[in-house]
Design an enzyme around this catalytic site. Structure first.
Site, PDB file in Angstrom:
ATOM      1  N   ASP A   1       0.839  -1.200   0.000  1.00 43.20           N
ATOM      2  CA  ASP A   1       0.000   0.000   0.000  1.00 43.20           C
ATOM      3  C   ASP A   1       0.875   1.251   0.000  1.00 43.20           C
ATOM      4  O   ASP A   1       0.635   2.202  -0.755  1.00 43.20           O
ATOM      5  CB  ASP A   1      -0.913  -0.020   1.226  1.00 43.20           C
ATOM      6  CG  ASP A   1      -1.709   1.265   1.371  1.00 43.20           C
ATOM      7  OD1 ASP A   1      -2.601   1.505   0.551  1.00 43.20           O
ATOM      8  OD2 ASP A   1      -1.429   2.029   2.310  1.00 43.20           O
TER       9      ASP A   1
ATOM     10  N   GLU B   1      -1.753  -5.152  -3.759  1.00 39.48           N
ATOM     11  CA  GLU B   1      -0.813  -4.440  -2.895  1.00 39.48           C
ATOM     12  C   GLU B   1       0.199  -5.405  -2.285  1.00 39.48           C
ATOM     13  O   GLU B   1       1.394  -5.088  -2.190  1.00 39.48           O
ATOM     14  CB  GLU B   1      -1.576  -3.704  -1.798  1.00 39.48           C
ATOM     15  CG  GLU B   1      -2.387  -2.524  -2.314  1.00 39.48           C
ATOM     16  CD  GLU B   1      -3.214  -1.850  -1.240  1.00 39.48           C
ATOM     17  OE1 GLU B   1      -3.563  -0.666  -1.419  1.00 39.48           O
ATOM     18  OE2 GLU B   1      -3.532  -2.511  -0.222  1.00 39.48           O
TER      19      GLU B   1
END
EC number: 3.1.26.3
Length: 230
Positions: A47, A119
């Protein structure tokens, strides 16, 4: 080569990266429903790196863009729906390792699971290689979306516009509440209510995700505000 190895090789071709440590890729594809050893820590790392890469790219691509413009463009690119779209293009879903419950309930198609997995894979690539290699992979996945961006198209979404209007007039922020979800896992419809206290207004919105339903409700709220309130 076994079927499992062929499948892994196909995924790595799609990703544009071959892992030296195949265990990292397996971990990145393992959802928490499959056990305690899962991709949540890699998701946390991924992320951050996706946000950094996209932010840096926008900074250089749009030298005259304001902070607000860049923030809106970045938000559009790194939001869950977009990440899930990229994951679907890479056919990440068919490679996910899920618990029995998630497999039966359509977890391979679930937007949140796909976004998190993308991610996690990004975090795994970073650990397996370096920042530059990881940047190259991420930009390759997003190249089509980055190429179609324009500064003039960096319009605010409805929720942002509504929030900024209320803040600018010293009024309380809107509240959103999920009313319900209908339909099968692959065709769900979310219903959300948006409540404003000043001016007093309550509207509903629906969409294929909670975020889209909230955006629809915010858009309706903006449309119903009296001209003198705007």
């Amino acid at each position: 080569m076994t079927d499992c190895e062929l499948k892994a090789a196909r995924l790595q071709r799609a990703l544009g990266y071959e892992f030296a440590d195949k265990a990292l890729l397996e971990l990145a594809l393992t959802h928490r429903s499959a056990g305690n050893r899962n991709n949540e820590r890699l998701e946390f790392l991924g992320d951050s790196i996706v946000n950094h890469i996209i932010a840096e790219t926008l900074y250089h691509k749009f030298p005259s863009a304001s902070e607000g413009d860049m923030s809106r463009m970045r938000a559009a690119l790194v939001k869950g729906d977009t990440l899930a779209e990229v994951a679907r293009e890479l056919e990440l879903g068919e490679h996910l390792i899920l618990g029995a419950g998630e497999r039966k309930s359509g977890g391979r198609r679930r937007t949140s699971i796909l976004a998190d997995a993308l991610e996690a894979v990004t975090g795994a690539i970073l650990l397996d290689s370096n920042v530059e290699t990881c940047r190259g992979c991420v930009l390759n996945w997003f190249v089509g979306r980055l190429d179609t961006l324009s500064l003039g198209g960096a319009d605010k979404d409805a929720k942002t516009s509504l929030q900024e209007f209320l803040q600018g007039h010293g009024k309380p922020l809107p509240e959103y509440e999920l009313l319900g979800v209908q339909g099968d896992d692959h065709s769900q419809q979310f219903r959300v209510v948006c409540r404003l206290t000043k001016p007093a207004l309550t509207v509903e919105g629906s969409g294929s995700s909670r975020r889209k339903a909230e955006q629809a409700a915010a858009r309706t709220a903006l449309e119903r505000l009296n001209p003198d309130e705007k």
